[in-house]
Design a protein around this motif. Structure first.
Motif, PDB file in Angstrom:
ATOM      1  N   VAL A  79       0.828  -1.207   0.000  1.00 36.45           N
ATOM      2  CA  VAL A  79       0.000   0.000   0.000  1.00 36.45           C
ATOM      3  C   VAL A  79       0.860   1.255   0.000  1.00 36.45           C
ATOM      4  O   VAL A  79       0.568   2.229  -0.712  1.00 36.45           O
ATOM      5  N   LEU A  80       1.929   1.260   0.777  1.00 36.76           N
ATOM      6  CA  LEU A  80       2.797   2.439   0.862  1.00 36.76           C
ATOM      7  C   LEU A  80       3.565   2.677  -0.439  1.00 36.76           C
ATOM      8  O   LEU A  80       3.987   3.802  -0.715  1.00 36.76           O
ATOM      9  N   LEU A  81       3.753   1.621  -1.226  1.00 36.96           N
ATOM     10  CA  LEU A  81       4.506   1.740  -2.472  1.00 36.96           C
ATOM     11  C   LEU A  81       3.619   1.929  -3.703  1.00 36.96           C
ATOM     12  O   LEU A  81       4.022   2.570  -4.672  1.00 36.96           O
ATOM     13  N   ALA A  82       2.411   1.398  -3.661  1.00 40.27           N
ATOM     14  CA  ALA A  82       1.585   1.274  -4.872  1.00 40.27           C
ATOM     15  C   ALA A  82       1.321   2.598  -5.572  1.00 40.27           C
ATOM     16  O   ALA A  82       1.243   2.643  -6.805  1.00 40.27           O
ATOM     17  N   TRP A  83       1.187   3.693  -4.838  1.00 39.45           N
ATOM     18  CA  TRP A  83       0.841   4.987  -5.448  1.00 39.45           C
ATOM     19  C   TRP A  83       2.054   5.907  -5.584  1.00 39.45           C
ATOM     20  O   TRP A  83       1.899   7.091  -5.849  1.00 39.45           O
ATOM     21  N   GLU A  84       3.261   5.371  -5.438  1.00 36.87           N
ATOM     22  CA  GLU A  84       4.458   6.189  -5.589  1.00 36.87           C
ATOM     23  C   GLU A  84       4.683   6.550  -7.056  1.00 36.87           C
ATOM     24  O   GLU A  84       4.104   5.944  -7.959  1.00 36.87           O
ATOM     25  N   ASP A  85       5.569   7.539  -7.293  1.00 38.96           N
ATOM     26  CA  ASP A  85       5.898   7.899  -8.673  1.00 38.96           C
ATOM     27  C   ASP A  85       6.671   6.753  -9.335  1.00 38.96           C
ATOM     28  O   ASP A  85       7.153   5.829  -8.661  1.00 38.96           O
ATOM     29  N   HIS A  86       6.778   6.816 -10.656  1.00 34.49           N
ATOM     30  CA  HIS A  86       7.323   5.690 -11.419  1.00 34.49           C
ATOM     31  C   HIS A  86       8.734   5.318 -10.970  1.00 34.49           C
ATOM     32  O   HIS A  86       9.057   4.118 -10.810  1.00 34.49           O
ATOM     33  N   GLU A  87       9.568   6.322 -10.731  1.00 32.76           N
ATOM     34  CA  GLU A  87      10.959   6.047 -10.372  1.00 32.76           C
ATOM     35  C   GLU A  87      11.052   5.265  -9.065  1.00 32.76           C
ATOM     36  O   GLU A  87      11.770   4.274  -8.973  1.00 32.76           O
ATOM     37  N   ARG A  88      10.307   5.704  -8.062  1.00 35.79           N
ATOM     38  CA  ARG A  88      10.351   5.007  -6.770  1.00 35.79           C
ATOM     39  C   ARG A  88       9.626   3.664  -6.835  1.00 35.79           C
ATOM     40  O   ARG A  88       9.958   2.743  -6.103  1.00 35.79           O
ATOM     41  N   LEU A  89       8.647   3.565  -7.710  1.00 31.00           N
ATOM     42  CA  LEU A  89       7.941   2.298  -7.876  1.00 31.00           C
ATOM     43  C   LEU A  89       8.896   1.238  -8.421  1.00 31.00           C
ATOM     44  O   LEU A  89       8.960   0.115  -7.906  1.00 31.00           O
ATOM     45  N   VAL A  90       9.650   1.594  -9.454  1.00 25.00           N
ATOM     46  CA  VAL A  90      10.618   0.657 -10.035  1.00 25.00           C
ATOM     47  C   VAL A  90      11.681   0.284  -9.007  1.00 25.00           C
ATOM     48  O   VAL A  90      12.041  -0.890  -8.845  1.00 25.00           O
ATOM     49  N   GLU A  91      12.163   1.282  -8.285  1.00 27.19           N
ATOM     50  CA  GLU A  91      13.185   1.028  -7.266  1.00 27.19           C
ATOM     51  C   GLU A  91      12.644   0.128  -6.156  1.00 27.19           C
ATOM     52  O   GLU A  91      13.311  -0.797  -5.698  1.00 27.19           O
ATOM     53  N   GLY A  92      11.408   0.390  -5.729  1.00 28.56           N
ATOM     54  CA  GLY A  92      10.822  -0.383  -4.646  1.00 28.56           C
ATOM     55  C   GLY A  92      10.530  -1.829  -5.006  1.00 28.56           C
ATOM     56  O   GLY A  92      10.499  -2.702  -4.133  1.00 28.56           O
ATOM     57  N   LEU A  93      10.332  -2.096  -6.284  1.00 28.38           N
ATOM     58  CA  LEU A  93      10.034  -3.466  -6.719  1.00 28.38           C
ATOM     59  C   LEU A  93      11.284  -4.339  -6.818  1.00 28.38           C
ATOM     60  O   LEU A  93      11.168  -5.561  -6.898  1.00 28.38           O
ATOM     61  N   GLN A  94      12.455  -3.733  -6.803  1.00 26.09           N
ATOM     62  CA  GLN A  94      13.689  -4.520  -6.884  1.00 26.09           C
ATOM     63  C   GLN A  94      13.874  -5.342  -5.612  1.00 26.09           C
ATOM     64  O   GLN A  94      13.994  -4.810  -4.520  1.00 26.09           O
ATOM     65  N   GLY A  95      13.838  -6.655  -5.768  1.00 28.27           N
ATOM     66  CA  GLY A  95      13.996  -7.549  -4.628  1.00 28.27           C
ATOM     67  C   GLY A  95      12.747  -7.728  -3.795  1.00 28.27           C
ATOM     68  O   GLY A  95      12.796  -8.355  -2.727  1.00 28.27           O
ATOM     69  N   ALA A  96      11.614  -7.189  -4.241  1.00 32.00           N
ATOM     70  CA  ALA A  96      10.377  -7.291  -3.470  1.00 32.00           C
ATOM     71  C   ALA A  96       9.742  -8.670  -3.623  1.00 32.00           C
ATOM     72  O   ALA A  96       9.928  -9.357  -4.639  1.00 32.00           O
ATOM     73  N   ARG A  97       8.959  -9.060  -2.620  1.00 30.52           N
ATOM     74  CA  ARG A  97       8.234 -10.334  -2.659  1.00 30.52           C
ATOM     75  C   ARG A  97       6.954 -10.231  -3.485  1.00 30.52           C
ATOM     76  O   ARG A  97       6.339 -11.259  -3.794  1.00 30.52           O
ATOM     77  N   PHE A  98       6.548  -9.012  -3.817  1.00 30.02           N
ATOM     78  CA  PHE A  98       5.353  -8.817  -4.639  1.00 30.02           C
ATOM     79  C   PHE A  98       5.760  -8.285  -6.003  1.00 30.02           C
ATOM     80  O   PHE A  98       6.905  -7.870  -6.214  1.00 30.02           O
ATOM     81  N   THR A  99       4.832  -8.274  -6.933  1.00 29.92           N
ATOM     82  CA  THR A  99       5.112  -7.950  -8.336  1.00 29.92           C
ATOM     83  C   THR A  99       4.360  -6.687  -8.763  1.00 29.92           C
ATOM     84  O   THR A  99       3.466  -6.212  -8.053  1.00 29.92           O
ATOM     85  N   PRO A 100       4.693  -6.141  -9.949  1.00 27.75           N
ATOM     86  CA  PRO A 100       3.918  -5.002 -10.471  1.00 27.75           C
ATOM     87  C   PRO A 100       2.435  -5.321 -10.623  1.00 27.75           C
ATOM     88  O   PRO A 100       1.589  -4.446 -10.417  1.00 27.75           O
ATOM     89  N   THR A 101       2.121  -6.559 -10.967  1.00 24.56           N
ATOM     90  CA  THR A 101       0.719  -6.952 -11.102  1.00 24.56           C
ATOM     91  C   THR A 101      -0.005  -6.860  -9.774  1.00 24.56           C
ATOM     92  O   THR A 101      -1.164  -6.428  -9.699  1.00 24.56           O
ATOM     93  N   VAL A 102       0.667  -7.258  -8.702  1.00 21.50           N
ATOM     94  CA  VAL A 102       0.077  -7.167  -7.362  1.00 21.50           C
ATOM     95  C   VAL A 102      -0.207  -5.706  -7.017  1.00 21.50           C
ATOM     96  O   VAL A 102      -1.288  -5.371  -6.517  1.00 21.50           O
ATOM     97  N   LEU A 103       0.748  -4.816  -7.294  1.00 24.35           N
ATOM     98  CA  LEU A 103       0.554  -3.405  -6.976  1.00 24.35           C
ATOM     99  C   LEU A 103      -0.547  -2.784  -7.834  1.00 24.35           C
ATOM    100  O   LEU A 103      -1.285  -1.909  -7.359  1.00 24.35           O
ATOM    101  N   ALA A 104      -0.652  -3.231  -9.079  1.00 26.77           N
ATOM    102  CA  ALA A 104      -1.748  -2.755  -9.920  1.00 26.77           C
ATOM    103  C   ALA A 104      -3.093  -3.149  -9.312  1.00 26.77           C
ATOM    104  O   ALA A 104      -4.054  -2.370  -9.328  1.00 26.77           O
ATOM    105  N   GLY A 105      -3.168  -4.355  -8.749  1.00 34.60           N
ATOM    106  CA  GLY A 105      -4.381  -4.799  -8.079  1.00 34.60           C
ATOM    107  C   GLY A 105      -4.680  -3.982  -6.834  1.00 34.60           C
ATOM    108  O   GLY A 105      -5.836  -3.673  -6.537  1.00 34.60           O
ATOM    109  N   VAL A 106      -3.637  -3.594  -6.102  1.00 38.00           N
ATOM    110  CA  VAL A 106      -3.810  -2.754  -4.917  1.00 38.00           C
ATOM    111  C   VAL A 106      -4.413  -1.408  -5.316  1.00 38.00           C
ATOM    112  O   VAL A 106      -5.362  -0.922  -4.686  1.00 38.00           O
ATOM    113  N   ARG A 107      -3.888  -0.804  -6.363  1.00 39.00           N
ATOM    114  CA  ARG A 107      -4.416   0.483  -6.811  1.00 39.00           C
ATOM    115  C   ARG A 107      -5.853   0.351  -7.302  1.00 39.00           C
ATOM    116  O   ARG A 107      -6.679   1.242  -7.071  1.00 39.00           O
ATOM    117  N   ARG A 108      -6.147  -0.747  -7.973  1.00 43.40           N
ATOM    118  CA  ARG A 108      -7.494  -0.936  -8.519  1.00 43.40           C
ATOM    119  C   ARG A 108      -8.523  -1.148  -7.400  1.00 43.40           C
ATOM    120  O   ARG A 108      -9.606  -0.558  -7.402  1.00 43.40           O
TER     121      ARG A 108
END
Length: 298
Positions: free
Chosen positions: A187-216
């Motif tokens: 939740v804290l990452l899902a609405w971040e700007d693109h640069e921080r979103l890409v950075e935050g996903l590096q090594g994360a246990r969740f995926t871009p698809t998961v974050l897209a679902g959080v935003r939706r």
């Protein structure tokens, strides 16, 4: 006969033009070496009295200039009146510390660190308002509830209400957890700007698809991401600008929350986060009136 130099010139006579007239006092043509330089376009009005610490004062000038919106390096130079190498050097340092960032066009913009600090200035109000809501959320779900804020590369529990008895996920206030796992991190990452979103996903246990679902959906859930056997559900708390400033969560053993914790608890968690958002953004004094009254009705 009178001398040509005596007497006033005859009416209607035109004055001589050319180099002689310049020497005689007519409108002189400015020499290239003495031509005045034009001031910067729309220079910012001084917002602060200089502190005498040059590097700080100049950095503040750059930040003040960006309050009106994105700007290129040339625009910052023009607006601040600082030398181009100075602006470039200070802007690079401010980017390193996340006080500035760049948009998709490469322009300088106010960075996310300033938003974090601005939000932190309201921490006391946020935490005091969260207490009663987290208690209601705990009682409505039967699970421990928490409020998380992001601090750099970690998330910190700033308020909690623990399940009083039985097996529970205990997270004391002040605990720092990873931003790479868990529904609150999502939740804290899902609405971040693109640069921080890409950075935050590096090594994360969740995926871009998961974050897209959080935003939706407007909420996140996790199963054993942060810790084996633990499930959680989280929803965003937003500040006056609409930016996500915190995450309300519940967590407990998967055996109780099931493998679809959001189906069971998302509605009440979102409701709690929404109530906290309204208290912080619009009516802080309402903390004494009707907190969490409807949390048990789900």
């Amino acid at each position: 006969m009178s001398s040509p130099r005596s007497g006033a010139p005859r009416s209607g006579a035109s004055r001589p033009t050319g180099p002689a007239s310049a020497r005689a006092g007519a409108s002189p043509r400015t020499s290239p070496r003495t031509r005045p330089t034009e001031p910067p376009l729309d220079p910012p009005r001084p917002l602060h009295t200089p502190s005498g610490i040059g590097v700080v004062d100049k950095s503040v000038m750059i930040l003040d200039a960006l309050e009106a919106g994105p700007a290129s390096l040339a625009q910052l130079v023009e607006c601040t009146g600082l030398a181009r190498p100075t602006v470039h050097r200070l802007a690079s340092a401010l980017i390193h510390h996340r006080f500035l960032s760049r948009d998709v066009r490469g322009r300088y913009v106010i960075g996310s660190r300033l938003a974090e600090l601005a939000s932190a200035a309201g921490d006391d109000r946020l935490v005091s308002a969260a207490g009663p809501i987290l208690l209601k959320l705990r009682d409505a779900t039967g699970e421990s509830s928490q409020l998380y804020r992001r601090q750099g590369d970690a998330r910190v529990c700033v308020a909690s209400a623990e399940r009083p008895i039985g097996l529970r996920d205990s997270i004391p206030v002040g605990t720092q957890l990873s931003m790479k796992a868990g529904s609150a991190a999502q939740v804290l990452l899902a609405w971040e700007d693109h640069e921080r979103l890409v950075e935050g996903l590096q090594g994360a246990r969740f995926t871009p698809t998961v974050l897209a679902g959080v935003r939706r959906r407007g909420w996140g859930e996790s199963l054993g991401e942060r810790e084996p056997g633990v499930a959680s559900v989280s929803a965003p708390v937003r500040g006056p600008s609409g930016r996500v400033i915190a995450a309300v969560s519940i967590s407990g053993p998967i055996e109780r929350l099931t493998r679809q914790p959001g189906r069971q608890h998302a509605e009440v968690v979102v409701q709690a986060a929404h109530q906290l958002t309204e208290l912080v953004r619009k009516n802080p004094d309402a903390a004494e009136h009707g907190l969490g009254e409807d949390l048990g009705r789900h």
